[in-house]
Design a protein around this motif. Structure first.
Motif, PDB file in Angstrom:
ATOM      1  N   VAL A 230       0.835  -1.198   0.000  1.00 41.86           N
ATOM      2  CA  VAL A 230       0.000   0.000   0.000  1.00 41.86           C
ATOM      3  C   VAL A 230       0.875   1.255   0.000  1.00 41.86           C
ATOM      4  O   VAL A 230       1.764   1.403   0.836  1.00 41.86           O
ATOM      5  CB  VAL A 230      -0.930   0.027   1.231  1.00 41.86           C
ATOM      6  N   GLY A 231       0.602   2.143  -0.940  1.00 35.48           N
ATOM      7  CA  GLY A 231       1.299   3.423  -0.998  1.00 35.48           C
ATOM      8  C   GLY A 231       0.457   4.515  -0.355  1.00 35.48           C
ATOM      9  O   GLY A 231      -0.692   4.733  -0.740  1.00 35.48           O
ATOM     10  N   LEU A 232       1.019   5.180   0.641  1.00 35.82           N
ATOM     11  CA  LEU A 232       0.369   6.299   1.311  1.00 35.82           C
ATOM     12  C   LEU A 232       1.128   7.573   1.006  1.00 35.82           C
ATOM     13  O   LEU A 232       2.327   7.546   0.704  1.00 35.82           O
ATOM     14  CB  LEU A 232       0.363   6.102   2.834  1.00 35.82           C
ATOM     15  N   VAL A 233       0.443   8.695   1.145  1.00 37.96           N
ATOM     16  CA  VAL A 233       1.091   9.993   0.973  1.00 37.96           C
ATOM     17  C   VAL A 233       0.926  10.792   2.258  1.00 37.96           C
ATOM     18  O   VAL A 233      -0.196  11.097   2.664  1.00 37.96           O
ATOM     19  CB  VAL A 233       0.485  10.788  -0.196  1.00 37.96           C
ATOM     20  N   LEU A 234       2.050  11.076   2.912  1.00 38.92           N
ATOM     21  CA  LEU A 234       2.009  12.025   4.021  1.00 38.92           C
ATOM     22  C   LEU A 234       2.041  13.394   3.342  1.00 38.92           C
ATOM     23  O   LEU A 234       3.088  13.921   3.005  1.00 38.92           O
ATOM     24  CB  LEU A 234       3.206  11.836   4.957  1.00 38.92           C
ATOM     25  N   THR A 235       0.845  13.930   3.102  1.00 41.54           N
ATOM     26  CA  THR A 235       0.701  15.049   2.171  1.00 41.54           C
ATOM     27  C   THR A 235       1.282  16.353   2.662  1.00 41.54           C
ATOM     28  O   THR A 235       1.588  17.233   1.858  1.00 41.54           O
ATOM     29  CB  THR A 235      -0.785  15.264   1.831  1.00 41.54           C
ATOM     30  N   GLY A 236       1.414  16.517   3.976  1.00 39.66           N
ATOM     31  CA  GLY A 236       1.955  17.771   4.481  1.00 39.66           C
ATOM     32  C   GLY A 236       2.305  17.683   5.947  1.00 39.66           C
ATOM     33  O   GLY A 236       1.841  16.794   6.666  1.00 39.66           O
ATOM     34  N   GLY A 237       3.127  18.622   6.390  1.00 37.75           N
ATOM     35  CA  GLY A 237       3.563  18.634   7.787  1.00 37.75           C
ATOM     36  C   GLY A 237       3.418  19.980   8.454  1.00 37.75           C
ATOM     37  O   GLY A 237       4.095  20.258   9.439  1.00 37.75           O
ATOM     38  N   ASN A 238       2.514  20.807   7.933  1.00 34.18           N
ATOM     39  CA  ASN A 238       2.348  22.155   8.494  1.00 34.18           C
ATOM     40  C   ASN A 238       1.311  22.150   9.611  1.00 34.18           C
ATOM     41  O   ASN A 238       0.222  22.700   9.496  1.00 34.18           O
ATOM     42  CB  ASN A 238       1.938  23.134   7.390  1.00 34.18           C
ATOM     43  N   VAL A 239       1.671  21.503  10.720  1.00 42.89           N
ATOM     44  CA  VAL A 239       0.762  21.395  11.857  1.00 42.89           C
ATOM     45  C   VAL A 239       1.051  22.516  12.842  1.00 42.89           C
ATOM     46  O   VAL A 239       2.204  22.904  13.047  1.00 42.89           O
ATOM     47  CB  VAL A 239       0.912  20.008  12.535  1.00 42.89           C
ATOM     48  N   ASP A 240       0.003  23.054  13.440  1.00 48.52           N
ATOM     49  CA  ASP A 240       0.144  24.089  14.451  1.00 48.52           C
ATOM     50  C   ASP A 240       0.855  23.500  15.669  1.00 48.52           C
ATOM     51  O   ASP A 240       0.493  22.432  16.169  1.00 48.52           O
ATOM     52  CB  ASP A 240      -1.241  24.608  14.854  1.00 48.52           C
ATOM     53  N   THR A 241       1.885  24.194  16.173  1.00 49.91           N
ATOM     54  CA  THR A 241       2.696  23.639  17.258  1.00 49.91           C
ATOM     55  C   THR A 241       1.903  23.462  18.551  1.00 49.91           C
ATOM     56  O   THR A 241       2.148  22.528  19.311  1.00 49.91           O
ATOM     57  CB  THR A 241       3.917  24.531  17.515  1.00 49.91           C
ATOM     58  N   ARG A 242       0.934  24.342  18.809  1.00 49.65           N
ATOM     59  CA  ARG A 242       0.117  24.170  20.012  1.00 49.65           C
ATOM     60  C   ARG A 242      -0.754  22.929  19.903  1.00 49.65           C
ATOM     61  O   ARG A 242      -0.927  22.184  20.871  1.00 49.65           O
ATOM     62  CB  ARG A 242      -0.750  25.413  20.230  1.00 49.65           C
ATOM     63  N   LEU A 243      -1.298  22.707  18.711  1.00 53.66           N
ATOM     64  CA  LEU A 243      -2.091  21.506  18.498  1.00 53.66           C
ATOM     65  C   LEU A 243      -1.221  20.267  18.629  1.00 53.66           C
ATOM     66  O   LEU A 243      -1.628  19.262  19.222  1.00 53.66           O
ATOM     67  CB  LEU A 243      -2.740  21.554  17.116  1.00 53.66           C
ATOM     68  N   LEU A 244      -0.017  20.328  18.090  1.00 56.08           N
ATOM     69  CA  LEU A 244       0.896  19.192  18.179  1.00 56.08           C
ATOM     70  C   LEU A 244       1.182  18.850  19.630  1.00 56.08           C
ATOM     71  O   LEU A 244       1.166  17.679  20.031  1.00 56.08           O
ATOM     72  CB  LEU A 244       2.199  19.511  17.437  1.00 56.08           C
ATOM     73  N   SER A 245       1.442  19.871  20.447  1.00 60.12           N
ATOM     74  CA  SER A 245       1.702  19.643  21.861  1.00 60.12           C
ATOM     75  C   SER A 245       0.522  18.957  22.533  1.00 60.12           C
ATOM     76  O   SER A 245       0.684  17.990  23.289  1.00 60.12           O
ATOM     77  CB  SER A 245       1.999  20.976  22.556  1.00 60.12           C
ATOM     78  N   SER A 246      -0.687  19.429  22.235  1.00 57.40           N
ATOM     79  CA  SER A 246      -1.884  18.830  22.816  1.00 57.40           C
ATOM     80  C   SER A 246      -2.044  17.377  22.385  1.00 57.40           C
ATOM     81  O   SER A 246      -2.375  16.500  23.199  1.00 57.40           O
ATOM     82  CB  SER A 246      -3.114  19.641  22.408  1.00 57.40           C
ATOM     83  N   LEU A 247      -1.800  17.092  21.106  1.00 59.97           N
ATOM     84  CA  LEU A 247      -1.945  15.728  20.606  1.00 59.97           C
ATOM     85  C   LEU A 247      -0.971  14.772  21.286  1.00 59.97           C
ATOM     86  O   LEU A 247      -1.332  13.649  21.651  1.00 59.97           O
ATOM     87  CB  LEU A 247      -1.715  15.700  19.098  1.00 59.97           C
ATOM     88  N   LEU A 248       0.265  15.217  21.465  1.00 65.09           N
ATOM     89  CA  LEU A 248       1.267  14.362  22.102  1.00 65.09           C
ATOM     90  C   LEU A 248       0.904  14.071  23.550  1.00 65.09           C
ATOM     91  O   LEU A 248       1.034  12.935  24.020  1.00 65.09           O
ATOM     92  CB  LEU A 248       2.644  15.022  22.011  1.00 65.09           C
ATOM     93  N   LEU A 249       0.438  15.091  24.262  1.00 65.37           N
ATOM     94  CA  LEU A 249       0.052  14.888  25.655  1.00 65.37           C
ATOM     95  C   LEU A 249      -1.167  13.981  25.760  1.00 65.37           C
ATOM     96  O   LEU A 249      -1.253  13.133  26.658  1.00 65.37           O
ATOM     97  CB  LEU A 249      -0.215  16.235  26.323  1.00 65.37           C
ATOM     98  N   ARG A 250      -2.129  14.158  24.853  1.00 66.48           N
ATOM     99  CA  ARG A 250      -3.317  13.299  24.868  1.00 66.48           C
ATOM    100  C   ARG A 250      -2.936  11.846  24.590  1.00 66.48           C
ATOM    101  O   ARG A 250      -3.522  10.918  25.173  1.00 66.48           O
ATOM    102  CB  ARG A 250      -4.325  13.793  23.829  1.00 66.48           C
ATOM    103  N   ASP A 251      -1.963  11.639  23.724  1.00 64.74           N
ATOM    104  CA  ASP A 251      -1.521  10.277  23.440  1.00 64.74           C
ATOM    105  C   ASP A 251      -0.855   9.662  24.667  1.00 64.74           C
ATOM    106  O   ASP A 251      -1.066   8.482  24.977  1.00 64.74           O
ATOM    107  CB  ASP A 251      -0.550  10.284  22.259  1.00 64.74           C
ATOM    108  N   LEU A 252      -0.058  10.453  25.372  1.00 60.99           N
ATOM    109  CA  LEU A 252       0.566   9.966  26.603  1.00 60.99           C
ATOM    110  C   LEU A 252      -0.493   9.593  27.630  1.00 60.99           C
ATOM    111  O   LEU A 252      -0.384   8.585  28.331  1.00 60.99           O
ATOM    112  CB  LEU A 252       1.502  11.030  27.184  1.00 60.99           C
TER     113      LEU A 252
END
Length: 424
Positions: free
Chosen positions: A318-340
Motif C-alpha cells: 500500500v502506498g500512502l502519501v504524508l501530504t503535508g507537515g504544516n501542523v500548528d505547534t500548540r495543536l501538536l503539543s496537545s496531541l502528544l500529551l493526549r496520546d501519553l
C-alpha cells in the motif's frame, strides 16, 4: 454502483485514458516540466515503514511530501500552473484561496517567477501556515468563515482586479502537477497494489489517480475523507451525510469537491472510506512515534483509513502519501500529551490527605520510590466539601508505561492513601 465505506469494491473500476484535450495538454506540459527539472521541487522519498506495517497488517510505503520546502505536496500543482502562465498573465499577477498549503505553493512559485500573489485564507487557518505564506512573499488576506467563503472572495478579486485565479484543485494543470507524485511513487515501487489518497477538493486524488492508471491500469485507488466532511463520499456512495464541523484534517475540509475532479474520481476510485477524529489523531501520533515524521491532520487520513479497515488492505503493498507537515505547534503539543494520557504514561491522581504535616512529603517519597516523575501538583483545601481536617491534592505524573503507572497507584494505596484517577 459504488459500495459502502465499510466494504471493498467487488468489481474493479478502471478509468479510461482521459480524452479531454485540456487534460492531455496539461499532462504533456507537466512531462516537459519534469524533463526540465520540475523547478527544483523535491522528489520526496518513498519510505517503507516496518513499524506501521506491523500495526496495519499490510506492507506500507509512505511518500514524505512534508519534506517539501513548503511542507506540502501542493507546490507541485501550483508550480505547474504558474509555469503555464503567459507573459501577460504573469504581469497581471495571481490570486488564490487556501487553508494554507496551496497558499504556500502559490507564494513560493510566484516569488520565484517574479509574479505578484494575493492569497485569501479563511478564519481559523493555523497561524503557522499564515506566517509561512507571508514569509514567502505573498500578500495574505484572512477572510471568510471557511475555504468556500475565502474562495468566493478570491474569485471576486480576480474578476475585479484582473489577476489570474489559481484554483487549488479544479484545474487540469494543477491536477496534472499533483499527478507527478504518483509517477514518482510507481517509478520507485512499480509493485504497489494500492494507492490511498486524501480527498478534499480532489486535485491530488484525481491527478495522481490519472497518472497512476496511465502507468498501471490495474492499480487500486482508494480515497479517504474525514467523516465530518464527507462531501465526495456522499456523491460516490449515494448518501446524504451532514457536512461540517471542526476537524484535525482542515486541509481536506471542503464542503464541495471540484466539478472536474468529481467527474474524474467517480470513474477512477475503487472506494472512498471515511475516518473519524479519533482515528486521525491516532494516526498522527503513530507517524510521530513510528516514523519520527511530523504530519498534519489531512496528511494522516490515509494511514487512518488503512488502520480502520485492516481487512480491506490485508497483505497488500500500500502506498500512502504524508501530504503535508504544516501542523500548528500548540495543536501538536496537545496531541502528544493526549496520546501519553491515553496510553496511561501520563496521569493525574487525586489523593485524599489528612491535613497534618508530612503528608505531601510521604506521597512524594512513595512516588519517587516507585520511580514516577511528578510534573504538576495542585493543593486543594479552601474550595472543598471535605471535612476541615481533610484535603486533597491533584498530582500529575509520568510513568514508563501503563503497567508502571498502575504500580505507582498501588504503592500509594498500599500506604493507606485514597487515590482516584482524575481523568485523562
Amino acid at each position: 454502483m459504488p459500495t459502502t465505506a465499510q466494504s471493498p469494491m467487488m468489481d474493479r473500476r478502471t478509468a479510461p485514458e482521459p480524452r479531454d484535450a485540456a487534460i492531455e495538454a496539461a499532462f504533456d506540459h507537466v512531462e516537459q516540466l519534469r524533463a526540465d527539472g520540475f523547478g527544483g521541487i523535491l522528489r520526496a522519498p518513498l519510505i517503507a515503514s516496518p513499524g506501521l506495517s506491523d500495526v496495519a497488517g499490510c506492507e506500507l510505503f509512505v511518500k514524505l511530501e512534508n519534506l517539501q520546502v513548503t511542507g506540502s505536496f501542493k507546490e507541485r500543482g501550483a508550480f505547474a500552473r504558474l509555469a503555464a502562465l503567459s507573459a501577460d498573465e504573469r504581469a497581471r499577477g495571481v490570486v488564490a484561496a487556501s487553508a494554507g498549503n496551496h497558499a504556500q505553493g502559490v507564494a513560493r512559485s510566484a516569488a520565484a517567477m517574479g509574479v505578484r500573489a494575493r492569497i485569501f485564507m479563511p478564519n481559523g487557518t493555523p497561524m503557522v501556515k499564515v506566517h509561512a505564506t507571508r514569509a514567502l512573499g505573498a500578500e495574505v488576506e484572512i477572510a471568510g468563515a471557511d475555504f468556500d467563503a475565502a474562495k468566493a472572495l478570491a474569485l471576486t478579486e480576480a474578476e475585479t482586479g484582473g489577476a489570474v485565479f489559481i484554483h487549488p484543485f479544479d484545474d487540469p494543470v494543477v491536477l496534472a502537477g499533483q499527478g507527478t507524485l504518483a509517477m514518482e511513487m510507481l517509478e520507485d515501487r512499480p509493485d504497489l497494489d494500492v494507492l490511498v489518497f486524501p480527498v478534499g477538493g480532489g486535485g491530488l486524488a484525481a491527478g495522481a489517480g490519472l497518472a497512476a492508471r496511465r502507468i498501471n491500469p490495474d492499480i487500486e485507488l482508494v480515497g479517504v475523507q474525514s467523516d465530518l466532511f464527507p462531501s465526495f463520499a456522499n456523491r460516490f456512495h449515494g448518501e446524504d451525510r451532514p457536512v461540517g464541523g471542526f476537524t484535525l484534517a482542515e486541509g481536506i475540509a471542503v464542503r464541495e469537491p471540484g466539478g472536474l475532479t468529481s467527474r474524474l474520481l467517480m470513474d477512477l476510485l475503487d472506494d472512498v472510506l471515511l475516518v473519524d477524529e479519533r482515528q486521525i489523531e491516532r494516526s498522527l501520533n503513530l507517524f510521530i512515534s513510528q516514523m519520527r515524521v511530523l504530519p498534519e491532520g489531512a496528511g494522516a487520513v490515509g494511514l487512518a483509513a488503512v488502520l480502520a479497515h485492516p481487512e480491506r488492505f490485508a497483505g497488500k503493498r500500500v502506498g500512502l502519501v504524508l501530504t503535508g507537515g504544516n501542523v500548528d505547534t500548540r495543536l501538536l503539543s496537545s496531541l502528544l500529551l493526549r496520546d501519553l494520557a491515553r496510553s496511561h504514561r501520563l496521569a493525574r491522581f487525586r489523593i485524599e490527605l489528612v491535613d497534618v504535616p508530612g503528608q505531601l512529603s510521604a506521597v512524594s517519597d512513595i512516588i519517587s520510590g516507585a520511580e514516577g516523575n511528578v510534573t504538576d501538583v495542585a493543593y486543594h483545601k479552601t474550595f472543598s466539601d471535605l471535612p476541615a481536617k481533610v484535603t486533597y491534592i491533584d498530582i500529575s505524573l509520568e510513568a514508563q508505561d501503563g503497567a508502571h503507572m498502575d504500580r505507582i497507584q498501588a504503592a500509594l494505596q498500599a500506604a493507606g492513601f485514597r487515590v482516584e484517577l482524575a481523568g485523562y
